[in-house]
Design a protein around this motif. Structure first.
Motif, PDB file in Angstrom:
ATOM      1  N   GLN A 164       0.820  -1.198   0.000  1.00 52.77           N
ATOM      2  CA  GLN A 164       0.000   0.000   0.000  1.00 52.77           C
ATOM      3  C   GLN A 164       0.861   1.257   0.000  1.00 52.77           C
ATOM      4  O   GLN A 164       0.453   2.292  -0.510  1.00 52.77           O
ATOM      5  N   ARG A 165       2.027   1.180   0.584  1.00 53.21           N
ATOM      6  CA  ARG A 165       2.966   2.294   0.629  1.00 53.21           C
ATOM      7  C   ARG A 165       4.364   1.756   0.342  1.00 53.21           C
ATOM      8  O   ARG A 165       4.671   0.616   0.646  1.00 53.21           O
ATOM      9  N   ARG A 166       5.167   2.629  -0.200  1.00 55.25           N
ATOM     10  CA  ARG A 166       6.563   2.288  -0.418  1.00 55.25           C
ATOM     11  C   ARG A 166       7.376   3.574  -0.333  1.00 55.25           C
ATOM     12  O   ARG A 166       6.823   4.666  -0.271  1.00 55.25           O
ATOM     13  N   THR A 167       8.667   3.434  -0.331  1.00 51.78           N
ATOM     14  CA  THR A 167       9.565   4.575  -0.279  1.00 51.78           C
ATOM     15  C   THR A 167      10.472   4.506  -1.502  1.00 51.78           C
ATOM     16  O   THR A 167      11.353   3.651  -1.574  1.00 51.78           O
ATOM     17  N   ASP A 168      10.204   5.373  -2.478  1.00 48.82           N
ATOM     18  CA  ASP A 168      11.017   5.336  -3.694  1.00 48.82           C
ATOM     19  C   ASP A 168      12.275   6.188  -3.519  1.00 48.82           C
ATOM     20  O   ASP A 168      12.549   6.722  -2.439  1.00 48.82           O
ATOM     21  N   ALA A 169      13.024   6.316  -4.596  1.00 45.45           N
ATOM     22  CA  ALA A 169      14.319   6.997  -4.524  1.00 45.45           C
ATOM     23  C   ALA A 169      14.172   8.468  -4.165  1.00 45.45           C
ATOM     24  O   ALA A 169      15.025   9.032  -3.458  1.00 45.45           O
ATOM     25  N   THR A 170      13.116   9.110  -4.636  1.00 46.64           N
ATOM     26  CA  THR A 170      12.941  10.529  -4.323  1.00 46.64           C
ATOM     27  C   THR A 170      12.652  10.743  -2.842  1.00 46.64           C
ATOM     28  O   THR A 170      13.122  11.718  -2.246  1.00 46.64           O
ATOM     29  N   ALA A 171      11.884   9.826  -2.228  1.00 46.66           N
ATOM     30  CA  ALA A 171      11.616   9.949  -0.797  1.00 46.66           C
ATOM     31  C   ALA A 171      12.890   9.747   0.015  1.00 46.66           C
ATOM     32  O   ALA A 171      13.145  10.478   0.986  1.00 46.66           O
ATOM     33  N   VAL A 172      13.699   8.757  -0.376  1.00 46.47           N
ATOM     34  CA  VAL A 172      14.970   8.526   0.328  1.00 46.47           C
ATOM     35  C   VAL A 172      15.905   9.720   0.144  1.00 46.47           C
ATOM     36  O   VAL A 172      16.559  10.180   1.094  1.00 46.47           O
ATOM     37  N   GLY A 173      15.975  10.254  -1.074  1.00 45.38           N
ATOM     38  CA  GLY A 173      16.817  11.416  -1.306  1.00 45.38           C
ATOM     39  C   GLY A 173      16.362  12.631  -0.524  1.00 45.38           C
ATOM     40  O   GLY A 173      17.191  13.420  -0.040  1.00 45.38           O
ATOM     41  N   ASN A 174      15.057  12.780  -0.370  1.00 48.73           N
ATOM     42  CA  ASN A 174      14.529  13.889   0.423  1.00 48.73           C
ATOM     43  C   ASN A 174      14.977  13.784   1.876  1.00 48.73           C
ATOM     44  O   ASN A 174      15.388  14.787   2.490  1.00 48.73           O
ATOM     45  N   LEU A 175      14.923  12.576   2.427  1.00 52.35           N
ATOM     46  CA  LEU A 175      15.346  12.389   3.815  1.00 52.35           C
ATOM     47  C   LEU A 175      16.847  12.635   3.977  1.00 52.35           C
ATOM     48  O   LEU A 175      17.287  13.236   4.970  1.00 52.35           O
ATOM     49  N   LEU A 176      17.639  12.170   3.031  1.00 54.18           N
ATOM     50  CA  LEU A 176      19.092  12.372   3.128  1.00 54.18           C
ATOM     51  C   LEU A 176      19.471  13.846   3.019  1.00 54.18           C
ATOM     52  O   LEU A 176      20.386  14.315   3.709  1.00 54.18           O
ATOM     53  N   LEU A 177      18.778  14.577   2.168  1.00 52.63           N
ATOM     54  CA  LEU A 177      19.080  15.996   2.012  1.00 52.63           C
ATOM     55  C   LEU A 177      18.669  16.815   3.230  1.00 52.63           C
ATOM     56  O   LEU A 177      19.224  17.896   3.462  1.00 52.63           O
ATOM     57  N   HIS A 178      17.730  16.308   4.000  1.00 49.28           N
ATOM     58  CA  HIS A 178      17.339  17.001   5.225  1.00 49.28           C
ATOM     59  C   HIS A 178      18.257  16.667   6.399  1.00 49.28           C
ATOM     60  O   HIS A 178      18.056  17.206   7.496  1.00 49.28           O
ATOM     61  N   LEU A 179      19.229  15.792   6.184  1.00 51.74           N
ATOM     62  CA  LEU A 179      20.116  15.411   7.283  1.00 51.74           C
ATOM     63  C   LEU A 179      20.911  16.599   7.836  1.00 51.74           C
ATOM     64  O   LEU A 179      20.999  16.755   9.068  1.00 51.74           O
ATOM     65  N   PRO A 180      21.514  17.478   7.014  1.00 51.41           N
ATOM     66  CA  PRO A 180      22.187  18.651   7.601  1.00 51.41           C
ATOM     67  C   PRO A 180      21.240  19.544   8.407  1.00 51.41           C
ATOM     68  O   PRO A 180      21.614  20.056   9.471  1.00 51.41           O
ATOM     69  N   ASN A 181      20.022  19.722   7.892  1.00 47.55           N
ATOM     70  CA  ASN A 181      19.046  20.507   8.657  1.00 47.55           C
ATOM     71  C   ASN A 181      18.716  19.837   9.979  1.00 47.55           C
ATOM     72  O   ASN A 181      18.539  20.505  11.012  1.00 47.55           O
ATOM     73  N   PHE A 182      18.620  18.499   9.948  1.00 42.95           N
ATOM     74  CA  PHE A 182      18.332  17.772  11.187  1.00 42.95           C
ATOM     75  C   PHE A 182      19.458  17.950  12.206  1.00 42.95           C
ATOM     76  O   PHE A 182      19.205  18.151  13.406  1.00 42.95           O
TER      77      PHE A 182
END
Length: 397
Positions: free
Chosen positions: A97-115
């Motif tokens: 029903q849900r999955r995490t594609d490459a864009t979702a993973v890239g979004n999380l990685l790019l928010h790592l410095p902000n985190f």
């Protein structure tokens, strides 16, 4: 010798057996039995209800049985070329029903410095609580689960996104289209909540873990096929994990953004105050701010410098996620409808640009290269280019 007078006495007895008077007596008895005037007064109130009850259900049965062979229903054509059938049918639920594609993973990685910057800010604030500093930090990290909390999502939809629950009439229009979209995608439609935005522009939104919002204009002005294409696009954001990853990254970057805005405001005030002391005051403020920035960058191994490029990288990932959502809607058979919606969006943007040009005295406003790099949506021609391979005759569903 007395017998002769007896004979005349027997003669008057002969007319007595003749009974003419009793015959006319039964004739007057007939008018006494004339009951016809009484029948119309007694029978009409009794006869109609007795005959009406057994024959009452028969007329509608004869009309229903006779009309189909004489007047067959004409096939009703669609009111619009992009009209689709929304008849209920069986939904085959997909395994994922849900999955995490490459864009979702890239979004999380790019928010790592902000985190990490937000974690540093939260750690500084938590130090004020002494022994409970670690508890404050852990609570902030665990607060990310609120992204999937239904009451929190409802508050987010109302106050941040300015959405509302649809009325019964709006729900009757949205739910059949949403059921058709989720049936084609093999997704449980009740997992998500439909919301409405009181706006006269063509737009929609997918937020948090379960929110699908659409504007009032899109709901009332678009054919149901184009409305289905819009909803399928937003469903693609949810299925691909774009919605929850974007909101999660935004939530964890919020303390760092607040600290950055406070720092900018304090620096601006200090710069204006330093002007009263001349060049020496301005140089002192510049050196102070520069020293603090250098100390922060050297302490965090240069990670704050990455924040300068994060917005551009996030915008690029956002544009890619929009193309992925377009492909999701096109794969469900809504490519022609989605192309029509993109054309309407393009005309809407041109109309807004014309208004800005008119307010600017007829001088067109050129979009800078940096603003295009910060755009979260691809341009019109790029989106249509990626839809070309889907703009083929589709098999009817």
């Amino acid at each position: 010798m007395t017998q002769p007078p007896q004979y005349p006495e027997q003669q008057p007895q002969y007319p007595q057996p003749q009974s003419p008077p009793p015959y006319p007596q039964p004739s007057p008895s007939y008018p006494r039995q004339q009951v016809p005037p009484q029948y119309p007064h007694q029978t009409p109130p009794q006869a109609p209800p007795q005959y009406a009850q057994p024959y009452a259900p028969i007329p509608p049965q004869y009309t229903q049985a006779a009309t189909p062979p004489h007047t067959p229903p004409a096939p009703a054509g669609p009111a619009h070329p992009h009209h689709i059938s929304t008849d209920p049918r069986r939904i085959h639920l997909s395994s994922q029903q849900r999955r995490t594609d490459a864009t979702a993973v890239g979004n999380l990685l790019l928010h790592l410095p902000n985190f990490l910057c937000s974690l540093f800010v939260v750690g500084l604030v938590a130090a004020l609580f002494g022994d409970f500093a670690l508890v404050v930090v852990l609570l902030w990290i665990a607060s990310g689960a609120l992204v999937f909390h239904r009451p929190t999502e409802s508050a987010l939809a109302r106050h941040l996104l300015r959405l509302r629950y649809p009325t019964p009439q709006e729900r009757a229009k949205l739910e059949p289209v949403w059921r058709e979209v989720t049936a084609r995608a093999g997704v449980e439609g009740r997992t998500y909540e439909l919301w409405v935005e009181d706006s006269d522009s063509l737009n929609a939104v997918a937020a948090a873990g379960h929110i699908v919002g659409v504007t009032r204009f899109a709901m009332n002005q678009l054919p149901n096929g184009e409305l289905a294409a819009v909803l399928a696009h937003e469903l693609g954001h949810h299925v691909g994990g774009h919605a929850w990853s974007g909101l999660l990254g935004y939530w964890y970057a919020l303390p760092g953004r607040v600290a950055w805005r406070v720092l900018k405001a304090v620096s601006a005030v200090a710069f204006h105050v330093s002007k009263a002391f001349g060049c020496f005051g301005v140089a002192f403020v510049v050196l102070l701010v520069g020293g603090l920035a250098f100390a922060t960058i050297s302490t965090l191994y240069g990670l704050p410098l990455l924040i300068l490029g994060v917005p551009y990288a996030l915008a690029a990932v956002g544009r890619r996620s929009e193309l992925r959502a377009d492909e999701h809607a096109a794969a469900l058979g809504f490519a022609p409808m989605l192309a029509a919606v993109l054309d309407k969006l393009h005309r809407q943007e041109q109309y807004e640009q014309a208004e800005v040009t008119a307010r600017n005295g007829g001088v067109p406003v050129e979009e800078s290269a940096l603003s295009r790099l910060l755009s979260s949506h691809p341009d019109h021609h790029t989106r249509l280019h990626h839809l070309q391979r889907y703009l083929q005759p589709q098999q009817p569903y």
